[in-house]
Motif scaffolding. Structure first.
Motif, mmCIF file in Angstrom:
data_model
loop_
_atom_site.group_PDB
_atom_site.id
_atom_site.type_symbol
_atom_site.label_atom_id
_atom_site.label_comp_id
_atom_site.label_asym_id
_atom_site.label_seq_id
_atom_site.Cartn_x
_atom_site.Cartn_y
_atom_site.Cartn_z
ATOM 1 N N ASP A 294 70.203 2.957 11.125
ATOM 2 C CA ASP A 294 69.547 3.977 11.951
ATOM 3 C C ASP A 294 69.817 5.331 11.272
ATOM 4 O O ASP A 294 70.760 6.027 11.610
ATOM 5 N N LYS A 295 68.957 5.679 10.325
ATOM 6 C CA LYS A 295 69.210 6.864 9.503
ATOM 7 C C LYS A 295 69.126 8.144 10.300
ATOM 8 O O LYS A 295 69.877 9.097 10.038
ATOM 9 N N VAL A 296 68.240 8.201 11.270
ATOM 10 C CA VAL A 296 68.114 9.411 12.088
ATOM 11 C C VAL A 296 69.414 9.660 12.835
ATOM 12 O O VAL A 296 69.954 10.777 12.849
ATOM 13 N N ARG A 297 69.956 8.626 13.435
ATOM 14 C CA ARG A 297 71.203 8.763 14.184
ATOM 15 C C ARG A 297 72.375 9.114 13.269
ATOM 16 O O ARG A 297 73.184 9.983 13.585
ATOM 17 N N MET A 298 72.456 8.441 12.127
ATOM 18 C CA MET A 298 73.552 8.705 11.183
ATOM 19 C C MET A 298 73.502 10.142 10.681
ATOM 20 O O MET A 298 74.520 10.826 10.575
ATOM 21 N N ARG A 299 72.297 10.620 10.381
ATOM 22 C CA ARG A 299 72.161 11.984 9.867
ATOM 23 C C ARG A 299 72.499 13.011 10.945
ATOM 24 O O ARG A 299 73.187 14.002 10.672
ATOM 25 N N GLU A 300 72.039 12.773 12.163
ATOM 26 C CA GLU A 300 72.344 13.700 13.257
ATOM 27 C C GLU A 300 73.852 13.775 13.511
ATOM 28 O O GLU A 300 74.397 14.863 13.744
ATOM 29 N N GLN A 301 74.523 12.640 13.467
ATOM 30 C CA GLN A 301 75.976 12.623 13.653
ATOM 31 C C GLN A 301 76.672 13.517 12.622
ATOM 32 O O GLN A 301 77.587 14.276 12.956
ATOM 33 N N LEU A 303 75.252 15.913 10.561
ATOM 34 C CA LEU A 303 74.825 17.314 10.567
ATOM 35 C C LEU A 303 75.455 18.093 11.714
ATOM 36 O O LEU A 303 75.434 19.330 11.704
ATOM 37 N N ALA A 304 76.043 17.408 12.667
ATOM 38 C CA ALA A 304 76.800 18.105 13.703
ATOM 39 C C ALA A 304 78.049 18.756 13.124
ATOM 40 O O ALA A 304 78.613 19.671 13.720
ATOM 41 N N LEU A 305 78.455 18.307 11.929
ATOM 42 C CA LEU A 305 79.680 18.821 11.318
ATOM 43 C C LEU A 305 79.473 19.517 9.983
ATOM 44 O O LEU A 305 80.409 20.115 9.457
ATOM 45 N N TYR A 306 78.258 19.427 9.422
ATOM 46 C CA TYR A 306 78.012 20.018 8.099
ATOM 47 C C TYR A 306 76.769 20.895 8.128
ATOM 48 O O TYR A 306 75.797 20.575 8.821
ATOM 49 N N GLU A 307 76.809 21.970 7.368
ATOM 50 C CA GLU A 307 75.721 22.937 7.331
ATOM 51 C C GLU A 307 74.960 22.831 6.017
ATOM 52 O O GLU A 307 75.560 22.766 4.935
ATOM 53 N N LEU A 308 73.655 22.840 6.116
ATOM 54 C CA LEU A 308 72.781 22.885 4.947
ATOM 55 C C LEU A 308 72.611 24.341 4.517
ATOM 56 O O LEU A 308 72.786 25.248 5.324
ATOM 57 N N PRO A 309 72.307 24.625 3.233
ATOM 58 C CA PRO A 309 71.924 23.651 2.209
ATOM 59 C C PRO A 309 73.081 23.103 1.384
ATOM 60 O O PRO A 309 72.873 22.219 0.554
ATOM 61 N N ASP A 310 74.294 23.601 1.566
ATOM 62 C CA ASP A 310 75.393 23.223 0.679
ATOM 63 C C ASP A 310 76.319 22.169 1.260
ATOM 64 O O ASP A 310 77.320 21.832 0.644
ATOM 65 N N ASP A 339 86.580 13.617 14.733
ATOM 66 C CA ASP A 339 85.926 13.186 13.498
ATOM 67 C C ASP A 339 86.964 13.066 12.391
ATOM 68 O O ASP A 339 87.645 14.043 12.055
ATOM 69 N N ILE A 340 87.067 11.883 11.803
ATOM 70 C CA ILE A 340 88.138 11.665 10.830
ATOM 71 C C ILE A 340 87.915 12.437 9.538
ATOM 72 O O ILE A 340 88.867 12.661 8.787
ATOM 73 N N ASN A 341 86.670 12.863 9.261
ATOM 74 C CA ASN A 341 86.450 13.689 8.075
ATOM 75 C C ASN A 341 87.204 15.006 8.172
ATOM 76 O O ASN A 341 87.707 15.530 7.177
ATOM 77 N N VAL A 342 87.277 15.574 9.386
ATOM 78 C CA VAL A 342 88.029 16.814 9.588
ATOM 79 C C VAL A 342 89.516 16.559 9.355
ATOM 80 O O VAL A 342 90.210 17.343 8.702
ATOM 81 N N HIS A 343 90.029 15.438 9.856
ATOM 82 C CA HIS A 343 91.435 15.093 9.649
ATOM 83 C C HIS A 343 91.750 14.984 8.154
ATOM 84 O O HIS A 343 92.726 15.559 7.655
#
Length: 439
Positions: A294-301, A303-310, A339-343
């Motif tokens: 489910d790419k839409v769901r994975m991307r939304e999850q 992008l809640a933590l990362y900002e584009l474009p970088d 979110d474990i990425n933040v940890h």
């Protein structure tokens, strides 16, 4: 104890450094394919301390060039994408995807200057939703037949994120099974049905016990590390009782990736790629063995933590990683959200831009980290002798490097060695693309 010179050897990645010369022998992720979507598919990129420009021309061909125009070194990332290539906005010099100069329009009529001009270009390829670059001289290696490359586009999802530290310390957190019981400890469990796309939230295979409970209640894993064709296989064993043991199999994919289970259905293969010595990107390919992702769901999850474009994290050093003392008392071990990425980001960035390994004291739980460092030193020495390092594969060898198998399950305490390959086999039998790849 590591010496300062050994630490430099492990962490420096620029041209001419031992580490840099090693990493240049491999395909490196340089952008997500989606970053070249839109009306102007041109991206400035920095990789291994080199400034480059990535583009897709009107015919769909990928090009990767040194970023400074060979005329007077203006920035080609601001160039015009037209007439079969990328045109410098300073004097109109035009370069195709191979670096060939097609036009020098400010020169006198009939000038053949462009015949003598060539911008350095680098091989590029697209696999698994990621664009890859090869920065060394000579023929690039073959891509191994990893699951993330074998699966069809419908069953993979790629994403990335910036980390402000050296690539190696970012990688090392992923091959450290012991930290998860602390850094990623949650004091309450969630409904496993709501765990899609989330690390350590699903139940383990052959059990209804959530992974969060396993990590919280059994924090002393026995760690086994063994050589594998792709690098290292790492097994963490948490004995639950005389009859049952939690088994988690993860992998180092040499030199810069790890492969781990996300859930019973999905795995993550994640590379840590130097921007320069003090910054890196993680690039992950999520691979599903069952239903399409489910790419839409994975991307939304994400992008809640990362900002584009970088793809910069919204929560990080600049805002104290969202630390909340009340949360640390009641909900999470770190107090830094769920979110474990933040940890992980806090853990590795807090070591400094480049970790000073002369001040560390490795423990028995760090055996995979120590083994990987030995592999890196040996591979650098191989390159210095003019030999092919581990995982710099030719076509014949690449077809034999598959998987690698990952799993997370609760099996028998006696016979766990037979249990985990069976779990992997069952998962592959249920994946149409994996069956086809095996035939």
């Amino acid at each position: 104890m590591m010496s300062a010179e050994q630490n430099r050897r492990l962490t420096q990645t620029g041209p001419g450094t031992p580490g840099g010369e090693l990493l240049r022998r491999y395909w490196q992720p340089i952008a997500l394919a989606e970053e070249l979507a839109g009306q102007r598919p041109v991206r400035p990129v920095r990789l291994l301390g080199q400034d480059l420009v990535l583009f897709r021309d009107e015919a769909g061909r990928l090009g990767l060039l040194d970023r400074d125009c060979p005329h007077r070194n203006a920035d080609l990332a601001f160039g015009r994408l037209e007439d079969g290539g990328l045109r410098c906005s300073f004097h109109g010099w035009l370069f195709d995807a191979t670096g060939r100069c097609l036009e020098t329009p400010a020169e006198p009529e009939g000038s053949r200057l462009c015949d003598r001009i060539r911008q350095r270009a680098y091989p590029v390829a697209e696999r698994g939703g990621i664009i890859w670059a090869y920065l060394a001289e000579g023929e690039p290696p073959a891509f191994p037949a990893l699951d993330c490359f074998a699966a069809p586009d419908s069953h993979v999802f790629a994403f990335k994120g910036l980390i402000e530290c050296n690539w190696l310390q970012a990688l090392e957190v992923g091959i450290d099974p012991a930290h998860a019981s602390f850094l990623h400890r949650f004091f309450e469990d969630e409904d496993a049905a709501a765990s899609y796309g989330k690390q350590f939230r699903a139940a383990s295979a052959d059990s209804d016990m959530p992974m969060t409970r396993v990590l919280r209640e059994f924090p002393r894993p026995r760690i086994e590390v063994e050589p594998a064709p792709h690098g290292l296989r790492i097994t963490a064993l948490r004995r639950l009782s005389d009859s049952h043991t939690h088994v988690r199999v993860t992998n180092l994919v040499f030199p810069q990736a790890f492969a781990i289970p996300l859930s019973a259905e999905m795995t993550i293969t994640q590379w840590h790629v130097p921007v320069d010595d003090g910054n890196c990107y993680w690039y992950a390919i999520f691979t599903s063995f069952a239903a399409p992702v489910d790419k839409v769901r994975m991307r939304e999850q994400r992008l809640a933590l990362y900002e584009l474009p970088d793809y910069r994290p919204k929560v990080g050093r600049h805002n104290a990683y969202g630390f909340d003392a009340e949360e640390q008392q009641r909900r999470t071990y770190t107090g830094m959200g769920e979110d474990i990425n933040v940890h992980d980001q806090w853990a590795v960035e807090s070591q400094g831009r480049i970790q000073d390994r002369t001040r560390e004291h490795l423990a028995s739980s760090d055996k995979a980290i120590a083994a990987n460092r030995r592999l890196l030193f040996r591979a650098m020495e191989a390159v210095e002798r003019g030999e092919r390092p581990l995982m710099a594969l030719d076509e014949a060898a690449a077809t034999g490097v598959t998987g690698p198998a990952t799993m997370d399950g609760i099996g028998p305490t006696e016979g766990w060695e037979r249990y985990w390959p069976e779990v992997d086999r069952r998962r592959r039998q249920g994946a149409p693309w994996a069956r086809l790849a095996a035939e």
